[in-house]
Design an enzyme around this catalytic site. Structure first.
Site, PDB file in Angstrom:
ATOM      1  N   CYS A  71       0.835  -1.205   0.000  1.00  0.00           N
ATOM      2  CA  CYS A  71       0.000   0.000   0.000  1.00  0.00           C
ATOM      3  C   CYS A  71       0.871   1.257   0.000  1.00  0.00           C
ATOM      4  O   CYS A  71       1.579   1.523   0.977  1.00  0.00           O
ATOM      5  CB  CYS A  71      -0.911  -0.044   1.234  1.00  0.00           C
ATOM      6  SG  CYS A  71      -1.735   1.499   1.644  1.00  0.00           S
ATOM      7  N   CYS A  74       0.175   3.706   2.815  1.00  0.00           N
ATOM      8  CA  CYS A  74       0.672   3.142   4.082  1.00  0.00           C
ATOM      9  C   CYS A  74       2.161   3.410   4.227  1.00  0.00           C
ATOM     10  O   CYS A  74       2.630   3.808   5.300  1.00  0.00           O
ATOM     11  CB  CYS A  74       0.432   1.633   4.135  1.00  0.00           C
ATOM     12  SG  CYS A  74      -1.298   1.129   4.096  1.00  0.00           S
TER      13      CYS A  74
END
Length: 152
Positions: A71, A74
């Site tokens: 991600c 993230c």
């Protein structure tokens, strides 16, 4: 005047539960079992068993970053979450849950998007915020969510 009850803190190294007087939180307490620091100013990567131990036994709030290595947002938020730990500890413990490795934990808390921050206190989730945030926003959100949960 009575002495306040000690706080229970789970050691990030050996997972022993420690009793620490609230007034000693800021004096860098060590674990009574392994003698390592109870707070490291860094988020702690946890698996389901260690997450459950912290959730069940820690009296300080837990700020959890649910994330995944693939991600992009993230990965962009990771340094901000890391820096937030230095500001939020020892009032809170910061944990990181890799949702790829801990799929059962992500499912249990119905994590639908990542990154997602969740604040837990006294064993229950009290606030949740999806999406990447900057360090200042993480700190501000965590304080506001905790204050709202405490009713003030």
């Amino acid at each position: 005047m009575s002495t306040p009850d000690p706080l229970h803190l789970v050691c990030p190294h050996c997972l022993a539960t420690n009793r620490v007087a609230a007034q000693h939180l800021h004096s860098a307490p060590d674990c009574g079992k392994c003698h390592r620091p109870l707070f490291t100013a860094h988020p702690l990567a946890v698996d389901e068993a260690s997450f459950d131990k912290h959730l069940a036994r820690s009296d300080v709030p837990l700020l959890v970053d649910f994330w995944a290595p693939w991600c992009g947002p993230c990965r962009m938020m990771a340094p901000a979450f890391e820096a937030a730990a230095a500001q939020l500890e020892p009032q809170m413990r910061l944990l990181k849950v890799n949702t790829e490795e801990q799929q059962a934990l992500a499912a249990r808390f119905q994590i639908r998007s990542i990154p997602t921050l969740a604040l837990f206190h006294h064993g229950r989730e009290v606030a949740r915020q999806p999406g990447a945030m900057r360090q200042a926003d993480i700190v501000r959100w965590a304080h506001a969510a905790l204050a709202g949960q405490r009713g003030g």
